[in-house]
Write a protein that holds these residues in place. Structure first.
Motif, PDB file in Angstrom:
ATOM      1  N   ALA A 199       0.841  -1.442   0.220  1.00 31.17           N
ATOM      2  CA  ALA A 199       0.139  -0.140  -0.259  1.00 31.17           C
ATOM      3  C   ALA A 199       0.932   1.631   0.155  1.00 31.17           C
ATOM      4  O   ALA A 199       0.654   2.838  -0.370  1.00 31.17           O
ATOM      5  CB  ALA A 199      -0.856  -0.154   1.114  1.00 31.17           C
ATOM      6  N   THR A 200       2.289   1.086   0.097  1.00 29.43           N
ATOM      7  CA  THR A 200       3.365   1.990   0.569  1.00 29.43           C
ATOM      8  C   THR A 200       4.440   2.823  -0.360  1.00 29.43           C
ATOM      9  O   THR A 200       4.763   3.095  -0.015  1.00 29.43           O
ATOM     10  CB  THR A 200       3.274   2.638   1.942  1.00 29.43           C
ATOM     11  N   ILE A 201       4.378   1.156  -1.567  1.00 30.53           N
ATOM     12  CA  ILE A 201       5.454   1.013  -2.144  1.00 30.53           C
ATOM     13  C   ILE A 201       5.225   2.588  -2.851  1.00 30.53           C
ATOM     14  O   ILE A 201       5.401   3.915  -3.350  1.00 30.53           O
ATOM     15  CB  ILE A 201       5.737   0.761  -3.334  1.00 30.53           C
ATOM     16  N   GLN A 202       6.865   3.166  -2.846  1.00 29.78           N
ATOM     17  CA  GLN A 202       7.605   4.726  -3.701  1.00 29.78           C
ATOM     18  C   GLN A 202       7.641   4.044  -4.994  1.00 29.78           C
ATOM     19  O   GLN A 202       7.733   3.134  -5.304  1.00 29.78           O
ATOM     20  CB  GLN A 202       8.093   5.277  -2.827  1.00 29.78           C
ATOM     21  N   ARG A 203       8.039   5.407  -5.396  1.00 26.90           N
ATOM     22  CA  ARG A 203       7.811   5.734  -6.918  1.00 26.90           C
ATOM     23  C   ARG A 203       9.501   4.859  -7.179  1.00 26.90           C
ATOM     24  O   ARG A 203       9.695   3.745  -8.099  1.00 26.90           O
ATOM     25  CB  ARG A 203       7.226   6.580  -7.841  1.00 26.90           C
ATOM     26  N   GLU A 204      10.506   4.839  -6.353  1.00 32.53           N
ATOM     27  CA  GLU A 204      11.784   4.554  -6.635  1.00 32.53           C
ATOM     28  C   GLU A 204      11.559   3.147  -6.390  1.00 32.53           C
ATOM     29  O   GLU A 204      12.612   2.506  -7.165  1.00 32.53           O
ATOM     30  CB  GLU A 204      13.027   4.957  -6.197  1.00 32.53           C
ATOM     31  N   GLN A 205      11.444   2.744  -5.125  1.00 33.45           N
ATOM     32  CA  GLN A 205      10.554   1.395  -5.147  1.00 33.45           C
ATOM     33  C   GLN A 205      10.210   0.313  -5.956  1.00 33.45           C
ATOM     34  O   GLN A 205      10.436  -0.950  -6.980  1.00 33.45           O
ATOM     35  CB  GLN A 205      10.070   0.811  -3.346  1.00 33.45           C
ATOM     36  N   SER A 225      16.162   1.707   4.165  1.00 32.75           N
ATOM     37  CA  SER A 225      14.999   1.850   2.960  1.00 32.75           C
ATOM     38  C   SER A 225      14.802   1.113   2.515  1.00 32.75           C
ATOM     39  O   SER A 225      13.973   1.417   1.684  1.00 32.75           O
ATOM     40  CB  SER A 225      16.307   2.393   1.951  1.00 32.75           C
ATOM     41  N   GLY A 226      14.261   0.121   3.449  1.00 34.60           N
ATOM     42  CA  GLY A 226      13.479  -0.470   2.757  1.00 34.60           C
ATOM     43  C   GLY A 226      13.479  -2.053   1.766  1.00 34.60           C
ATOM     44  O   GLY A 226      13.052  -2.670   1.151  1.00 34.60           O
ATOM     45  N   LYS A 227      15.261  -1.638   1.869  1.00 29.41           N
ATOM     46  CA  LYS A 227      15.871  -2.962   1.003  1.00 29.41           C
ATOM     47  C   LYS A 227      15.105  -4.271   0.445  1.00 29.41           C
ATOM     48  O   LYS A 227      15.223  -4.520  -0.452  1.00 29.41           O
ATOM     49  CB  LYS A 227      17.152  -2.010   0.329  1.00 29.41           C
ATOM     50  N   THR A 228      15.318  -4.822   1.726  1.00 28.75           N
ATOM     51  CA  THR A 228      15.142  -6.457   2.542  1.00 28.75           C
ATOM     52  C   THR A 228      13.547  -6.634   1.622  1.00 28.75           C
ATOM     53  O   THR A 228      13.387  -7.579   0.880  1.00 28.75           O
ATOM     54  CB  THR A 228      15.448  -6.919   3.583  1.00 28.75           C
ATOM     55  N   SER A 229      12.825  -5.629   2.112  1.00 24.26           N
ATOM     56  CA  SER A 229      11.735  -5.182   1.981  1.00 24.26           C
ATOM     57  C   SER A 229      11.269  -5.580   0.181  1.00 24.26           C
ATOM     58  O   SER A 229      10.534  -6.451  -0.150  1.00 24.26           O
ATOM     59  CB  SER A 229      10.576  -4.790   2.840  1.00 24.26           C
ATOM     60  N   ILE A 230      11.635  -4.194   0.054  1.00 23.16           N
ATOM     61  CA  ILE A 230      11.784  -4.385  -1.371  1.00 23.16           C
ATOM     62  C   ILE A 230      12.412  -5.804  -2.562  1.00 23.16           C
ATOM     63  O   ILE A 230      11.816  -5.923  -3.356  1.00 23.16           O
ATOM     64  CB  ILE A 230      12.271  -2.917  -2.387  1.00 23.16           C
TER      65      ILE A 230
END
Length: 684
Positions: A199-205, A225-230
């Motif tokens: 629900a909150t994924i950002q454009r660069e992600q 930065s949420g890299k693992t989640s991404i």
């Protein structure tokens, strides 16, 4: 359509009715499949004697098909159950170029269509059209469909928070959806498991998640930065996008430890995908070393360095963590291939082979590992002799031939060959066993690389079609060289060079670009985990000019000076009491060493509930009070963090600075540090 919040609530009510009806329908199908399976099995059992082979086979096939249908129905039922809880989180109204009327698209965790007219009511977040929700605001937009790029305009954009089938809020695009909803989510307390962020994924992600083109994708992401989640959402996207070619069984994650594996284990099942296999680098090494050599673990290496920074140990680690080391070892193995085989004529009980023929055979088999090459040469000689005489060669003679060929190579085993490398470069002191048959950690993967050259490896990884490597900064170029030989597949490699727990062997983004020359690199610079006060505090310990904090404000971190060690223990107990009274779910007490963690655990375990001590043998993370090292906590996050003993005699080396930075960047909402004596200069 649904122009007001009242309309939206009514629409939600209608969607929920359809979802519940679909749930009941699937439930009935599953019961029907179960009954059919039982009836068919009963029929086979009762009529077994009368059935011919064709009928038995047909009935068995029918049972397997029913089981397959039932399993697929159960998966669909689970997805609908999740949709009943929260059907969708976003909506875009899109008018395609050339059309008069815009069409609404509701976006959720999974797709859902009306069975009566096959109209899609909810689109999966991974569907091509859903990408516009993440990539565009109002106005011109496009998405890439199988037929090509579809252009048009987004006329309306909304975001919802729906939980337990109840709409908590609805936001219009005019309210800057991304930031507002993101702030709400980031302000929440932590969980013992990583959650999905669809629900909150950002454009660069989103650009990283939907990247289909890269053979090797390197993600450099700052702390938080949420890299693992991404990366996990990227895996879920690839499984959706290439569902005919890729399954969860085709993917492998190399993760830092079992606790971290447990922490991230919820994400893919939440996204409707099966869990995937996880290993750490030491497991891969253990499979090759079993019965041969023991070795120091990475955590033991770091712990030993923190106790005493031996300059000779550091010199060995740094050399073997450099790019030049891989080059030097490659040059040595090229020399070992051509110069260490010295053939001599074989004359064994009527078997005569010239050294020229042996050299020719050795050269012709160049693609094979040395030892397998020699064994193949011996076998070929024995087979040829058998063919000429028409008689089987006796085992003692065959054994003599094999022994003679193997002796023509200068070294009989991998360890001897590897150890000689250091004599070859004129630095024998750079190889030291910890004790008999126990390698230093820095030697484990150079040894494996040499073993691949000399003996080969039966990896068992041929089935892997996509490899995900986390904490990339903690792996050296020689480890990546081993990975490249083990895995011939697409890769997603992620980490943060600022979060290395051993700066003597850290790999930067530039190093990885050098190792993987054809890789695509993408950076995540926004940090979402910590408040801006905590982020700014951590930046003073180790400044990362590329980090961009999200402006979420909270309490200033505190540094508490205690007169004595007893006073520090009392201060830690006060801070724990503050946590117990708060609304936070998790507290991390992050120490420099495991010994310090054990000491604090013994002091507080009987005074508070839900206190857990984590070490590298642990397998799960739980809500409550977690006491561990900064090294062990890497990749995790806590609502509140306490870092004890931040004094100059504890934190003074480069490695200590890295550990302190990692510890502080685990905190989401509150950070407290304690010390007695002189404060470390990293905080002055």
């Amino acid at each position: 359509m649904n122009r007001t919040e009242k309309d939206e609530r009514q629409y939600l009510h209608e969607i929920l009715k359809k979802l519940k009806a679909a749930y009941q329908s699937i439930d009935q199908k599953i019961s029907g499949y179960a009954n059919e399976i039982q009836e068919t099995k009963k029929y086979i059992w009762e009529n077994n004697a009368q059935l011919d082979l064709a009928e038995k086979a047909a009935n068995r096939i029918a049972v397997h098909e029913l089981i397959d249908f039932g399993e697929k129905a159960i998966v669909q039922k689970q997805k609908i159950a999740k949709l009943i809880n929260s059907p969708y989180f976003g909506r875009i109204d899109f008018r395609e170029n050339g059309e008069i009327q815009e069409t609404p698209f509701y976006i959720g965790m999974h797709s859902f269509e009306d069975e009566s007219d096959k109209e899609v009511l909810i689109y999966d977040w991974r569907a091509p059209i859903s990408s516009m929700f993440y990539d565009f605001e109002m106005g011109n937009a496009y998405y890439t469909a199988p037929i090509g790029r579809i252009c048009g305009d987004i006329c309306l954009k909304r975001q919802y928070k729906i939980k337990d089938s109840h709409m908590e809020y609805m936001l219009e695009s005019a309210l800057n959806i991304g930031d507002d909803v993101l702030q709400k989510e980031l302000s929440r307390t932590s969980d013992e498991k990583m959650k999905n962020i669809v629900a909150t994924i950002q454009r660069e992600q989103n650009s990283i998640i939907r990247n289909e083109r890269s053979e090797i994708l390197i993600i450099q992401g700052v702390a938080g930065s949420g890299k693992t989640s991404i990366a996990l959402h990227r895996v879920a996207f690839l499984l959706y996008r290439f569902k005919e070619q890729l399954t969860s069984k085709d993917i492998l994650i190399i993760s830092p430890n079992k606790v971290f594996s447990d922490y991230i284990s919820n994400v893919l099942p939440e996204l409707g995908e099966e869990e995937i296999i996880e290993m750490d680098m030491e497991e891969i090494a253990s499979n090759e070393m079993v019965g041969r050599l023991d070795f120091q673990s990475f955590s033991q290496q770091v712990a030993d360095l923190m106790r005493s920074e031996d300059s000779r140990v550091i010199e060995r680690i740094r050399y073997k963590a450099a790019l030049d080391f891989v080059r030097d070892l490659d040059l040595y193995l090229e020399k070992a291939d051509t110069e260490y085989f010295s053939p001599t004529d074989i004359c064994i009980e009527g078997i005569n082979v010239s050294k020229e023929y042996l050299m020719q055979s050795y050269t012709a088999l160049k693609r094979m590992p040395v030892k397998k090459r020699l064994e193949k040469m011996a076998q070929d000689i024995i087979e040829k002799r058998k063919t000429e005489s028409g008689k089987k060669i006796k085992s003692p003679i065959a054994k003599k031939v094999k022994t003679a060929v193997l002796k023509m190579y200068k070294f009989k085993d991998t360890l001897s060959l590897y150890k000689n490398f250091y004599h070859h470069i004129g630095k024998p002191e750079l190889f030291q066993l910890i004790q008999k048959d126990t390698l230093e950690y820095a030697d484990v993967f150079p040894y494996m690389y040499t073993k691949m050259f000399f003996e080969g490896m039966d990896t068992g990884f041929e089935h892997v079609k996509h490899l995900l490597v986390d904490e990339m900064q903690d792996y050296t170029p020689i480890q990546y060289a081993v990975i490249k030989k083990l895995f011939h597949c697409k890769m997603t490699i992620l980490g943060d060079s600022f979060q290395s727990v051993n700066p003597h062997s850290a790999s930067s983004l530039e190093v990885l670009k050098n190792v993987f020359g054809d890789a695509e690199c993408m950076e995540l610079r926004k940090s979402y985990r910590s408040t801006i006060e905590i982020t700014n505090f951590a930046q003073k310990i180790k400044s990362n000019s590329k980090l961009v904090p999200i402006e979420r404000y909270g309490e200033e971190p505190t540094i508490r000076n205690c007169a004595t060690s007893e006073g520090q223990s009392e201060e830690i107990r006060h801070l724990i009491s503050d946590y117990v009274k708060s609304s936070y779910n998790s507290l991390g007490i992050l120490c420099k060493t495991q010994e310090q963690a054990v000491e604090i655990y013994q002091q507080v375990k009987d005074k508070y509930n839900d206190v857990y001590l984590l070490d590298f043998g642990s397998t799960e993370l739980k809500d409550g009070i977690t006491i561990t090292t900064a090294h062990m906590a890497k990749g995790l996050e806590f609502d509140q963090v306490i870092v004890p003993s931040v004094c100059s005699d504890i934190y003074h080396t480069d490695l200590d600075r890295s550990m302190l930075y990692v510890a502080c960047t685990r905190a989401m909402h509150r950070l407290d540090l304690t010390y007695c004596g002189e404060l470390t200069h990293f905080l002055c």
